[in-house]
Design a protein around this motif. Structure first.
Motif, PDB file in Angstrom:
ATOM      1  N   ASN A 155      -3.641  -1.632   8.243  1.00 48.99           N
ATOM      2  CA  ASN A 155      -3.836  -1.983   6.860  1.00 48.99           C
ATOM      3  C   ASN A 155      -4.119  -3.575   6.406  1.00 48.99           C
ATOM      4  O   ASN A 155      -4.347  -3.808   5.219  1.00 48.99           O
ATOM      5  CB  ASN A 155      -2.703  -1.570   6.017  1.00 48.99           C
ATOM      6  CG  ASN A 155      -2.772  -0.039   6.072  1.00 48.99           C
ATOM      7  OD1 ASN A 155      -3.688   0.609   6.255  1.00 48.99           O
ATOM      8  ND2 ASN A 155      -1.426   0.566   6.001  1.00 48.99           N
ATOM      9  N   TYR A 159      -5.637  -3.673   1.674  1.00 45.66           N
ATOM     10  CA  TYR A 159      -4.930  -3.289   0.541  1.00 45.66           C
ATOM     11  C   TYR A 159      -4.230  -4.671  -0.173  1.00 45.66           C
ATOM     12  O   TYR A 159      -3.921  -5.709   0.568  1.00 45.66           O
ATOM     13  CB  TYR A 159      -3.707  -2.186   0.673  1.00 45.66           C
ATOM     14  CG  TYR A 159      -4.394  -1.073   1.313  1.00 45.66           C
ATOM     15  CD1 TYR A 159      -5.084  -0.143   0.470  1.00 45.66           C
ATOM     16  CD2 TYR A 159      -4.142  -0.939   2.378  1.00 45.66           C
ATOM     17  CE1 TYR A 159      -5.501   0.968   0.798  1.00 45.66           C
ATOM     18  CE2 TYR A 159      -4.599   0.337   2.889  1.00 45.66           C
ATOM     19  CZ  TYR A 159      -5.364   1.466   2.235  1.00 45.66           C
ATOM     20  OH  TYR A 159      -5.718   2.540   2.557  1.00 45.66           O
ATOM     21  N   TRP A 161      -1.218  -5.461  -2.641  1.00 47.16           N
ATOM     22  CA  TRP A 161       0.228  -4.942  -3.267  1.00 47.16           C
ATOM     23  C   TRP A 161       0.502  -5.688  -4.299  1.00 47.16           C
ATOM     24  O   TRP A 161       0.493  -6.963  -4.513  1.00 47.16           O
ATOM     25  CB  TRP A 161       1.371  -4.893  -2.528  1.00 47.16           C
ATOM     26  CG  TRP A 161       1.111  -3.964  -1.099  1.00 47.16           C
ATOM     27  CD1 TRP A 161       1.450  -2.611  -1.294  1.00 47.16           C
ATOM     28  CD2 TRP A 161       0.482  -4.255   0.108  1.00 47.16           C
ATOM     29  NE1 TRP A 161       1.043  -2.101   0.116  1.00 47.16           N
ATOM     30  CE2 TRP A 161       0.514  -3.100   0.816  1.00 47.16           C
ATOM     31  CE3 TRP A 161       0.001  -5.247   0.836  1.00 47.16           C
ATOM     32  CZ2 TRP A 161      -0.075  -2.897   2.264  1.00 47.16           C
ATOM     33  CZ3 TRP A 161      -0.435  -5.182   1.886  1.00 47.16           C
ATOM     34  CH2 TRP A 161      -0.417  -3.866   2.637  1.00 47.16           C
TER      35      TRP A 161
END
Length: 161
Positions: A155, A159, A161
């Motif tokens: 990941n 992404y 966060w």
């Protein structure tokens, strides 16, 4: 092989970095600098006496800063301020040649400034030490600081966060 003299060590340092701009904080000129400036006449050499840098030098950046025969003539607090200021504001490379006993300094004082003990010289009961700082060599990137050691490396970069 005979051990290096302080002048030879300074000449090697100047030869290694071949600075275009050089700050020298010293009470007097020295032979290694004279030889370097003759071989590299385009080098901009700025001189300062021991103590706070003059305003015209304090705002400049230099490829290399040399502090020689200086710390022995300053109170320790002023000398720490001078070295820290040069390292943080004026140059990414710094070399200090000092008589530790005359200056009242210890290795740990230089280590606290992130400097490394490079050479030691001894003659007629006098001991000189050469300490250097180079921002590029200051800290090696640790092996664990990469995506391979992340909890979910698949990941990484996908992404936010």
């Amino acid at each position: 092989m005979a051990p290096l003299t302080p002048q030879q060590a300074l000449a090697a340092l100047l030869d290694r970095y071949t600075p275009r701009t050089l700050l020298v904080v010293s009470t007097e000129r020295f032979p290694a600098l004279e030889a370097f400036t003759q071989a590299h006449p385009d080098c901009d050499v700025a001189h300062a006496a021991p103590g706070p840098l003059p305003a015209e030098l304090a705002g400049r950046r230099f490829d290399l800063a040399l502090v020689l025969d200086c710390l022995e003539h300053l109170p320790k607090r002023d000398a720490l301020h001078l070295l820290g200021g040069i390292r943080n504001l004026n140059s990414s490379r710094l070399a200090v040649l000092v008589d530790l006993h005359a200056a009242g300094w210890a290795d740990t004082d230089f280590y606290s400034l992130a400097m490394q003990a490079t050479e030691r010289f001894s003659r007629d009961g006098q001991e000189l030490a050469l300490y250097t700082y180079d921002l590029k060599d200051y800290k090696q990137v640790p092996d664990w600081l990469n995506s391979r050691f992340w909890a979910n490396p698949e990941n990484f970069g996908k992404y936010w966060w």
